[in-house]
Design a protein around this motif. Structure first.
Motif, short mmCIF file in Angstrom:
data_model
loop_
_atom_site.label_atom_id
_atom_site.label_comp_id
_atom_site.label_asym_id
_atom_site.label_seq_id
_atom_site.Cartn_x
_atom_site.Cartn_y
_atom_site.Cartn_z
N PRO A 304 -75.49 53.22 -81.49
CA PRO A 304 -75.27 54.50 -80.80
C PRO A 304 -74.53 54.36 -79.48
CG PRO A 304 -77.57 53.85 -80.65
CD PRO A 304 -76.92 52.90 -81.61
N GLY A 305 -74.64 53.21 -78.81
CA GLY A 305 -73.97 53.03 -77.53
C GLY A 305 -74.55 53.95 -76.47
N SER A 306 -73.71 54.36 -75.53
CA SER A 306 -74.16 55.23 -74.44
C SER A 306 -74.21 56.67 -74.91
CB SER A 306 -73.22 55.10 -73.24
OG SER A 306 -71.91 55.49 -73.60
N GLY A 307 -74.81 57.50 -74.08
CA GLY A 307 -74.90 58.93 -74.41
C GLY A 307 -76.30 59.33 -74.79
N ALA A 308 -76.43 60.54 -75.33
CA ALA A 308 -77.73 61.09 -75.69
C ALA A 308 -78.36 60.29 -76.82
CB ALA A 308 -77.56 62.55 -76.13
N PRO A 309 -79.70 60.30 -76.90
CA PRO A 309 -80.38 59.63 -78.02
C PRO A 309 -79.86 60.15 -79.35
CG PRO A 309 -81.96 60.28 -76.34
CD PRO A 309 -80.65 60.91 -75.95
N ARG A 310 -79.75 59.22 -80.30
CA ARG A 310 -79.22 59.57 -81.62
C ARG A 310 -80.15 59.04 -82.70
NH1 ARG A 310 -73.95 56.53 -83.98
NH2 ARG A 310 -75.54 55.03 -84.63
N VAL A 311 -80.39 59.86 -83.69
CA VAL A 311 -81.16 59.43 -84.85
C VAL A 311 -80.35 59.79 -86.10
CG1 VAL A 311 -83.23 59.78 -86.24
CG2 VAL A 311 -83.42 59.57 -83.78
N VAL A 312 -80.21 58.81 -86.99
CA VAL A 312 -79.50 59.01 -88.25
C VAL A 312 -80.54 59.03 -89.37
CG1 VAL A 312 -77.73 58.12 -89.81
CG2 VAL A 312 -77.49 57.81 -87.33
N LEU A 313 -80.59 60.12 -90.12
CA LEU A 313 -81.54 60.27 -91.21
C LEU A 313 -80.83 60.16 -92.55
CD1 LEU A 313 -83.75 63.26 -89.99
CD2 LEU A 313 -84.14 60.82 -89.66
N ALA A 314 -81.48 59.50 -93.50
CA ALA A 314 -80.90 59.37 -94.83
C ALA A 314 -82.03 59.31 -95.86
CB ALA A 314 -80.04 58.11 -94.94
N ASN A 315 -81.93 60.14 -96.88
CA ASN A 315 -82.86 60.02 -97.99
C ASN A 315 -82.68 58.67 -98.66
OD1 ASN A 315 -84.17 62.49 -97.80
ND2 ASN A 315 -82.73 63.54 -99.14
N ALA A 316 -83.77 58.10 -99.13
CA ALA A 316 -83.70 56.80 -99.77
C ALA A 316 -82.77 56.79 -100.97
CB ALA A 316 -85.10 56.34 -100.19
N SER A 317 -82.64 57.95 -101.64
CA SER A 317 -81.82 58.03 -102.85
C SER A 317 -80.48 58.72 -102.63
CB SER A 317 -82.59 58.78 -103.95
OG SER A 317 -82.99 60.06 -103.50
#
Length: 392
Positions: A304-317
């Motif tokens: 993510p580097g600098s900046g606002a917190p980031r979350v990446v979501l992905a379904n397992a399938s």
């Protein structure tokens, strides 16, 4: 009899077409995919061995081995399908699925080897018909308003004059009392202008209704076409809207400003990430957090580097976060901050070329499942973000 190398090539094509998939696959789709892989491999081998001499006994042995490979691959693929379907609580497949997976490939091989001229005419006719049918079949004339959940402040546009559209939408938000809300979510649509209603509901639940959702259209075409034609359009649109919103929140004293959240799914996730990266330098501290769902493979930075917190979501399938051209030569690599959600499911082993072919085929059925399966997401998107960020 065909050259032994032709039979070997057809067997390899069968293995590629029947390699384990990441989502349940119907018998017709499996049969078509296997037949196409066998056909392409056979055509390539026929061209390479056209003037070579071979012994009939070797050709018979190689063809018999190729048929045996095809049948074994189909049986193993059916076993994998049943294990995958058990994970997702979907009905099992049986001998009919195996038959559908084998017979079209055998017919294609026989037609190419012993009836090449007739097969070429039939293939050309089918290709011409498909070329005329597919654009009409995939045309999307659904009004954008039908793709937008109720209550979302939406700005129509075509990607032109983005600052003006961003300013207009931010002004509507301000007049609606947006500056008095606890939070504002900038939801970046997909290429067709669609915003996930379950994500909208999730944000409203998370903030107990004290939130406004903004979305601004930048294209009106299927996401894959927008991705290929201009993948940066989503980012430019999100930045224009974020700039307009951040400029208005900056007029309030610190501690009294609504939180700014960025959200995007699929192609919209790329735009939300572009806006987050822009804000890190142009409007530091303006964005509270960023939620990216179902991001196409290899389309954002691994860290993510600098900046606002980031979350990446992905379904397992979900095949979309795994799909990229690089699957031809290496396994997929997820961003480091990826959180896997959805129904737990086994992942297919990767094999050069086969991994790319199977993941590409999975894209066709990625929206057929229930939320939590494939590229279908539910309100757990925002609840997952809440648990990661620590609120709630």
């Amino acid at each position: 009899m065909p050259h032994p190398l032709t039979a070997v090539a057809a067997a390899i094509g069968a293995v590629v077409g029947l390699w384990p998939s990441g989502l349940p696959r119907g018998p017709v789709t499996s049969g078509i995919l296997t037949a196409v892989c066998v056909g392409l491999a056979t055509v390539a081998a026929l061209g390479a061995t056209r003037r070579r001499v071979w012994r009939p006994a070797a050709a018979v042995a190689a063809t018999s081995a190729a048929v045996a490979t095809l049948v074994c691959a189909a049986l193993l693929s059916a076993t994998w399908q049943n294990a995958l379907r058990a994970d997702l609580e979907v009905g099992r497949v049986g001998i009919g699925w195996v038959t559908w997976s084998v017979v079209p490939a055998v017919l294609v091989f026989v037609a190419l080897v012993w009836l090449p001229r007739t097969t070429a005419i039939v293939a050309a006719t089918i290709t011409a018909l498909a070329a005329g049918y597919l654009p009409a079949a995939h045309a999307d004339d659904t009004p954008t308003s039908h793709r937008t959940p109720p209550g979302v402040l939406y700005e129509l546009g075509d990607g032109a004059d983005l600052p003006q559209h961003g300013h207009a939408l931010a002004s509507r938000w301000e007049r609606a009392g947006g500056l008095d809300r606890h939070a504002v979510v900038i939801a970046v649509p997909t290429g067709s202008g669609w915003v996930d209603a379950t994500a909208v509901d999730g944000y409203r639940d998370r903030f107990a209704g004290d939130v406004e959702i903004l979305a601004m259209q930048y294209a009106d075409q299927p996401s894959w076409r927008a991705f290929v034609g201009d993948r940066g359009a989503a980012g430019r649109s999100a930045i224009a809207l974020l700039r307009a919103v951040a400029d208005r929140t900056a007029t309030l004293p610190a501690g009294h400003r609504p939180e700014i959240h960025l959200y995007g799914q699929s192609l919209g996730a790329i735009g939300a990430e572009d806006a987050r990266a822009w804000a890190a330098t142009a409007r530091p501290g303006a964005v509270t957090e960023t939620l990216l769902t179902g991001v196409p493979g290899d389309s954002i930075a691994a860290e993510p580097g600098s900046g606002a917190p980031r979350v990446v979501l992905a379904n397992a399938s979900d095949p979309i976060p795994r799909w990229s051209i690089s699957l031809l030569w290496r396994p997929s690599h997820e961003p480091q901050d990826t959180v896997t959600i959805g129904r737990p499911v086994r992942r297919p082993p990767w094999l050069p070329v086969a991994g790319f072919v199977q993941t590409s085929a999975d894209l066709l059925g990625s929206l057929d499942g229930t939320p939590g399966v494939g590229h279908r997401y539910g309100t757990e998107q925002t609840s997952s973000m809440s648990s990661v960020s620590g609120d709630g």
